[in-house]
Design an enzyme around this catalytic site. Structure first.
Site, PDB file in Angstrom:
ATOM      1  N   LYS A 195       2.469  -3.379   7.561  1.00  0.00           N
ATOM      2  CA  LYS A 195       2.589  -3.621   6.112  1.00  0.00           C
ATOM      3  C   LYS A 195       4.015  -3.286   5.655  1.00  0.00           C
ATOM      4  O   LYS A 195       4.602  -4.000   4.844  1.00  0.00           O
ATOM      5  CB  LYS A 195       1.582  -2.761   5.322  1.00  0.00           C
ATOM      6  CG  LYS A 195       0.135  -3.194   5.429  1.00  0.00           C
ATOM      7  CD  LYS A 195      -0.166  -4.538   4.796  1.00  0.00           C
ATOM      8  CE  LYS A 195      -0.050  -4.524   3.275  1.00  0.00           C
ATOM      9  NZ  LYS A 195      -0.435  -5.844   2.696  1.00  0.00           N
ATOM     10  N   THR A 211       0.814  -1.220   0.000  1.00  0.00           N
ATOM     11  CA  THR A 211       0.000   0.000   0.000  1.00  0.00           C
ATOM     12  C   THR A 211       0.850   1.275   0.000  1.00  0.00           C
ATOM     13  O   THR A 211       1.975   1.276   0.524  1.00  0.00           O
ATOM     14  CB  THR A 211      -0.901  -0.009   1.255  1.00  0.00           C
ATOM     15  OG1 THR A 211      -1.431   1.291   1.474  1.00  0.00           O
ATOM     16  CG2 THR A 211      -0.135  -0.413   2.518  1.00  0.00           C
TER      17      THR A 211
END
Ligand SMILES: NC(=O)c1ccc[n+]([C@@H]2O[C@H](COP(=O)([O-])OP(=O)(O)OC[C@H]3O[C@@H](n4cnc5c(N)ncnc54)[C@H](O)[C@@H]3O)[C@@H](O)[C@H]2O)c1
Length: 335
Positions: A151, A123
């Site tokens: 992440k 992302t």
């Protein structure tokens, strides 16, 4: 290609699975834990299609991952599996650490044992917030929420498997996705469904947080493109063609649904809320990908999809989602 698509029962993973099975003729095994956000209904268009299989399992479960890889005969792993809601990562970060750190590690080990190509779906949030300009793949990682930090940690682990073991990994980082089958806790489906039900439209802070919107179909096309043409060890950003402030998105949804502007309510901002995300996609464009859907058209189509698919969101909106909503926004849904 024969693919193990982890997290493929979620919003983007199911879009990717449909694209690859129906338009590319790939053999796809979706491997998914079916958390609150993972739904077999997201794969209803693939049920019974030759080349498509669904296996329920967690990516942190080594034995189950091994079994799924053996059965599928996969040549590559594409990992969408994640906890994805920033608000939930602030309230309960543990699942984010387990899935993103331990889960990614288990998949990387399984890929290493078999010499499989590995694509990590990531992302733009790993770069943090940017007031002006756009992030490139060289920008430093500066995540600000437990979601984006875990992440980013997964991305670094993936990169280490390329550098240390020569595993053919690629990372594809997308900007904010929208489209059909997105769980209604996220901005666009939340606002569309609240607008259609006469509920308040809760906008965080001044609503001037700017996001770079990409249709899930375009992001899925980018991921497939990077899987086929990306260079091992590289990162590819895939950003949408348009940027929009949250408040402008909500106002557009009010128009498209015929709701009342008075439904818009500004509520206390999310702690540490990033102001703006923006991605440069020059590198993946140089590989031959470009987005096809402009935000204005994609948003209108998405609103129409939610209007026409009450059988999909009805069970969600009448279930545990209502309790989540009340906890998060301090008020019950009316409609
Ligand atoms: N939604 C966005 O705007 C966006 C933007 C860029 C990147 N991404 C990334 O794309 C990926 C998919 O996002 P999404 O919006 O489709 O999310 P989603 O929440 O709709 O789906 C996530 C899926 O992962 C599954 N899952 C979660 N933990 C698991 C585990 N431990 N083992 C196996 N399966 C598990 C869930 O059951 C669900 O099906 C994520 O990696 C996310 O970080 C999302």
């Amino acid at each position: 290609m024969r693919l193990l698509v982890c997290g493929g029962a979620g919003f983007i993973g199911s879009t990717f699975a449909r694209l690859r099975v129906l338009e590319h003729g790939d053999e796809v095994t979706v491997y998914d834990k079916l958390t609150y956000a993972g739904r077999e209904e997201n794969l209803r268009e693939l049920a019974g299609t030759p080349g498509f299989t669904f296996v329920k399992g967690a990516i942190e479960d080594e034995a189950a991952v091994d079994a799924a890889l053996e059965c599928s005969g996969a040549e590559a792993i594409v990992n969408f599996a994640a906890e994805t809601h920033v608000d939930r990562s602030i309230a309960e970060p543990d699942a984010f650490v387990r899935t993103h750190a331990l889960g990614t590690y288990v998949l990387l080990e399984a890929a290493r044992e078999r010499g499989l190509r590995y694509l990590q779906v990531s992302t733009d949030e790993v770069y943090g917030s940017i007031e002006v300009g756009t992030f490139t793949e060289q920008s430093p990682l500066a995540p600000s929420s437990p979601y984006s930090a875990t992440k980013a940690g997964a991305d670094l682990l993936v990169a280490s498997y390329f550098h240390t073991y020569g595993l053919p990994t690629v990372i594809c980082r997308g900007s904010n996705n929208y489209g059909p089958y997105q769980y209604p806790e996220k901005l666009i489906p939340l606002m569309v469904l609240n607008a259609l039900h006469g509920d308040a439209l809760p906008v965080y802070g001044d609503g001037m947080q700017v996001r770079n919107w990409i249709h899930a179909r375009d992001f899925s096309r980018a991921i497939g493109h990077v899987l086929e043409h990306g260079e091992a060890g590289e990162v590819y950003n895939a950003g949408g063609p348009d940027e929009e402030a949250n408040i402008a998105v909500v106002e557009r949804i009010v128009e498209l649904t015929g709701a009342d502007r008075a439904q818009i309510e500004h509520v206390t901002d999310r702690p540490g809320h990033d102001r703006r995300y923006s991605l440069s996609s020059e590198k993946v464009r140089a590989l031959g990908w470009e987005p096809e859907v402009r935000f204005e058209q994609g948003l209108a189509e998405t609103v129409a999809w939610y209007r026409e698919n009450e059988d999909w969101w009805g069970p969600i909106r009448s279930g545990s989602y209502r309790a989540y909503y009340e906890r998060q926004y301090g008020r019950a849904l009316q409609g």
